[in-house]
Design a protein around this motif. Structure first.
Motif, PDB file in Angstrom:
ATOM      1  N   THR A   1       0.856  -1.182   0.000  1.00 31.54           N
ATOM      2  CA  THR A   1       0.000   0.000   0.000  1.00 31.54           C
ATOM      3  C   THR A   1       0.895   1.236   0.000  1.00 31.54           C
ATOM      4  O   THR A   1       2.117   1.130   0.185  1.00 31.54           O
ATOM      5  N   PHE A   2       0.298   2.373  -0.183  1.00 28.22           N
ATOM      6  CA  PHE A   2       1.076   3.611  -0.253  1.00 28.22           C
ATOM      7  C   PHE A   2       1.291   4.212   1.139  1.00 28.22           C
ATOM      8  O   PHE A   2       1.199   5.416   1.353  1.00 28.22           O
ATOM      9  N   GLU A   3       1.592   3.322   2.063  1.00 28.81           N
ATOM     10  CA  GLU A   3       1.956   3.700   3.426  1.00 28.81           C
ATOM     11  C   GLU A   3       2.846   2.607   3.977  1.00 28.81           C
ATOM     12  O   GLU A   3       2.561   1.418   3.789  1.00 28.81           O
ATOM     13  N   LEU A   4       3.926   2.969   4.632  1.00 28.61           N
ATOM     14  CA  LEU A   4       4.837   1.981   5.203  1.00 28.61           C
ATOM     15  C   LEU A   4       4.254   1.487   6.520  1.00 28.61           C
ATOM     16  O   LEU A   4       4.119   2.242   7.479  1.00 28.61           O
ATOM     17  N   MET A   5       3.897   0.209   6.532  1.00 26.67           N
ATOM     18  CA  MET A   5       3.251  -0.379   7.701  1.00 26.67           C
ATOM     19  C   MET A   5       4.283  -0.982   8.648  1.00 26.67           C
ATOM     20  O   MET A   5       5.427  -1.235   8.276  1.00 26.67           O
ATOM     21  N   ASP A   6       3.859  -1.240   9.865  1.00 28.41           N
ATOM     22  CA  ASP A   6       4.736  -1.875  10.845  1.00 28.41           C
ATOM     23  C   ASP A   6       4.975  -3.331  10.445  1.00 28.41           C
ATOM     24  O   ASP A   6       4.155  -3.957   9.765  1.00 28.41           O
ATOM     25  N   GLY A   7       6.116  -3.857  10.840  1.00 31.28           N
ATOM     26  CA  GLY A   7       6.464  -5.237  10.530  1.00 31.28           C
ATOM     27  C   GLY A   7       7.876  -5.526  10.985  1.00 31.28           C
ATOM     28  O   GLY A   7       8.563  -4.647  11.540  1.00 31.28           O
ATOM     29  N   PRO A   8       8.354  -6.754  10.781  1.00 32.82           N
ATOM     30  CA  PRO A   8       9.703  -7.117  11.225  1.00 32.82           C
ATOM     31  C   PRO A   8      10.768  -6.199  10.631  1.00 32.82           C
ATOM     32  O   PRO A   8      10.866  -6.045   9.410  1.00 32.82           O
ATOM     33  N   GLY A   9      11.538  -5.587  11.500  1.00 33.65           N
ATOM     34  CA  GLY A   9      12.639  -4.744  11.070  1.00 33.65           C
ATOM     35  C   GLY A   9      12.279  -3.323  10.708  1.00 33.65           C
ATOM     36  O   GLY A   9      13.166  -2.523  10.383  1.00 33.65           O
ATOM     37  N   VAL A  10      10.987  -2.965  10.729  1.00 35.35           N
ATOM     38  CA  VAL A  10      10.599  -1.607  10.351  1.00 35.35           C
ATOM     39  C   VAL A  10      10.952  -0.644  11.480  1.00 35.35           C
ATOM     40  O   VAL A  10      10.560  -0.850  12.633  1.00 35.35           O
ATOM     41  N   ASN A  11      11.692   0.394  11.148  1.00 38.73           N
ATOM     42  CA  ASN A  11      12.044   1.396  12.141  1.00 38.73           C
ATOM     43  C   ASN A  11      10.773   2.091  12.623  1.00 38.73           C
ATOM     44  O   ASN A  11       9.956   2.524  11.814  1.00 38.73           O
ATOM     45  N   PRO A  12      10.576   2.199  13.947  1.00 41.97           N
ATOM     46  CA  PRO A  12       9.348   2.825  14.449  1.00 41.97           C
ATOM     47  C   PRO A  12       9.091   4.210  13.868  1.00 41.97           C
ATOM     48  O   PRO A  12       7.934   4.600  13.669  1.00 41.97           O
ATOM     49  N   ALA A  13      10.167   4.943  13.587  1.00 36.50           N
ATOM     50  CA  ALA A  13       9.995   6.288  13.034  1.00 36.50           C
ATOM     51  C   ALA A  13       9.506   6.259  11.587  1.00 36.50           C
ATOM     52  O   ALA A  13       9.080   7.297  11.065  1.00 36.50           O
ATOM     53  N   ASN A  14       9.569   5.096  10.941  1.00 36.98           N
ATOM     54  CA  ASN A  14       9.088   4.960   9.562  1.00 36.98           C
ATOM     55  C   ASN A  14       7.654   4.446   9.476  1.00 36.98           C
ATOM     56  O   ASN A  14       7.036   4.497   8.414  1.00 36.98           O
ATOM     57  N   VAL A  15       7.128   3.916  10.577  1.00 42.68           N
ATOM     58  CA  VAL A  15       5.777   3.352  10.565  1.00 42.68           C
ATOM     59  C   VAL A  15       4.761   4.447  10.269  1.00 42.68           C
ATOM     60  O   VAL A  15       4.773   5.519  10.878  1.00 42.68           O
ATOM     61  N   GLY A  16       3.885   4.177   9.316  1.00 43.23           N
ATOM     62  CA  GLY A  16       2.860   5.145   8.947  1.00 43.23           C
ATOM     63  C   GLY A  16       3.319   6.183   7.943  1.00 43.23           C
ATOM     64  O   GLY A  16       2.553   7.093   7.602  1.00 43.23           O
ATOM     65  N   ARG A  17       4.517   6.045   7.448  1.00 45.43           N
ATOM     66  CA  ARG A  17       5.047   7.018   6.493  1.00 45.43           C
ATOM     67  C   ARG A  17       4.227   6.972   5.200  1.00 45.43           C
ATOM     68  O   ARG A  17       4.092   5.929   4.565  1.00 45.43           O
ATOM     69  N   ALA A  18       3.662   8.116   4.809  1.00 45.62           N
ATOM     70  CA  ALA A  18       2.861   8.200   3.594  1.00 45.62           C
ATOM     71  C   ALA A  18       3.770   8.196   2.372  1.00 45.62           C
ATOM     72  O   ALA A  18       4.828   8.846   2.361  1.00 45.62           O
TER      73      ALA A  18
END
Length: 404
Positions: free
Chosen positions: A24-41
């Motif tokens: 999707t056109f949003e970076l979702m949470d998951g293994p290895g995802v930096n918390p500051a990147n979660v929800g990035r449009a």
């Protein structure tokens, strides 16, 4: 919604194909995802149907458990695909375009990107400069060993092939543009390879073979490839390289037998931090062995290109220093010989268009040089095991059966 599957790292020595979310056109949470990147449009992104995605030696470091990669991480940073959907901020890339995806994720907006240093983009990884798909500590962008993948900043990152049908005819060559061909070429360029150069490439894995083919493309007089694996050395010889088996003694002595002198003009490290010793120490790991050897055999004033991977966290390191990336280098030797060193991620965008044109116009056969071997997505876990065992192949995953 379209289904999606991908290759996941599930612990040392274990990968498996899993159902994963469609991009999707949003970076979702998951293994290895930096918390500051979660929800990035990601309105500037494109979704690609993956045509080819390759297994890389860098992936293998993670799968061996030699990094801090979390379980569940979707692997894969070597991606070629067809655009199936564009975000509202994408202006020039269109649906249906067949594109190579540089493994570096870059914004195109920061100082480093504007200076062409796309391997150390400042805006895509909150932890440190530089990012990549499906890789540990690289921001958490989902890997491309999958059926579909999201590419941010699509207008900037994607290299569109000018003729789709012609590209599909050479897809096993063009798939190497995402990483190993530019990376090998960068190693050769960084080492100063030019017309008439003598070159030593440490490592006959895919990146080392790509570096050797690149040195030939750059006009080297002699390219010597060193390794412990006879099958891989035979692959290097198949396209005109000389070879040395580093388990059989001093590299300089073997070079003297080949060249008449125990040194070369340029050295390339395509091994990295899991290096083994030379001669009688070939059975054990010595993380600095390749770099120290290169300083011994590269002439005074020569250069060392270092595309081989070195990490800041290696749980399997041979000692506490190696576990944090500290190696016992003979820097005094390199200083005394006025060597220069070039390290770090290859800035793929610096090279990929020119290398694409070389492939399309039959100036190089990189797929043949690295022995590109097609497998299905379901065969990927077995391919990882075979690659780890040292086969002289570059595995190309074909998730949709699109490769002839």
């Amino acid at each position: 919604m379209t289904n999606n599957r991908g290759v996941a790292y599930m612990g040392p020595g274990h990968t498996e194909v899993q159902e994963i979310p469609y991009p999707t056109f949003e970076l979702m949470d998951g293994p290895g995802v930096n918390p500051a990147n979660v929800g990035r449009a990601l309105p500037h992104a494109a979704i690609l149907k993956v045509v080819t995605t390759n297994i890389c030696g860098s992936d293998q470091h993670m799968v061996r458990g030699r990094t801090t990669a979390p379980e569940g991480l979707i692997l894969g940073h070597e991606i070629t695909g067809e655009v199936v959907e564009c975000g509202p901020g994408v202006e020039f890339i269109k649906e249906g375009d067949l594109c190579s995806v540089p493994f570096n994720i870059a914004c195109g907006r920061c100082r480093n990107c504007k200076e062409g240093k796309t391997g150390i983009c400042l805006n895509v990884n909150p932890d440190r400069p530089g990012s990549a798909y499906g890789y540990v500590d690289m921001g958490g962008w989902v890997g491309g060993q999958a059926e579909y993948v999201l590419v941010p900043y699509a207008d900037w990152n994607l290299l569109k092939f000018p003729d789709k049908d012609r590209a599909m005819e050479k897809i096993l060559d063009l798939t190497m543009l995402s990483d190993i061909f530019p990376t090998g070429f960068h190693g050769a360029v960084s080492a100063g390879v030019g017309v008439g150069s003598t070159v030593y490439v440490a490592g006959a894995g895919p990146v080392g073979l790509a570096a050797a083919a690149s040195a030939q493309l750059l006009g080297a007089a002699v390219v010597v490839v060193g390794d412990l694996n006879e099958e891989r050395l035979a692959q290097a010889r198949s396209f005109g390289c000389e070879t040395v088996d580093v388990s059989k003694g001093d590299v300089g002595d073997q070079l003297e037998q080949l060249l008449g002198v125990p040194e070369v003009d340029c050295g390339v490290d395509a091994v990295g931090f899991e290096a083994r010793g030379h001669g009688s120490e070939a059975a054990t790991e010595h993380p600095a062995a390749v770099l120290n050897s290169l300083m011994e055999i590269t002439r005074a004033g020569g250069g060392l290109g270092i595309p081989g991977l070195y990490v800041t966290g290696d749980p399997g390191g041979v000692d506490e220093a190696a576990q944090v990336g500290s190696l016992s280098l003979r820097l005094g030797l390199g200083w005394a010989k006025s060597h220069y060193f070039v390290t770090g991620q290859c800035p793929v965008m610096k090279y990929h268009r020119g290398l694409m044109m070389a492939i399309l116009n039959d100036k190089v056969q990189i797929a043949k040089a690295v022995n590109a071997t097609k497998v299905s997505l379901d065969e990927a876990p077995q391919a990882y095991q075979e690659f780890d065992a040292g086969v002289a192949k570059k595995y190309v995953i074909d998730p949709h059966g699109m490769v002839a």
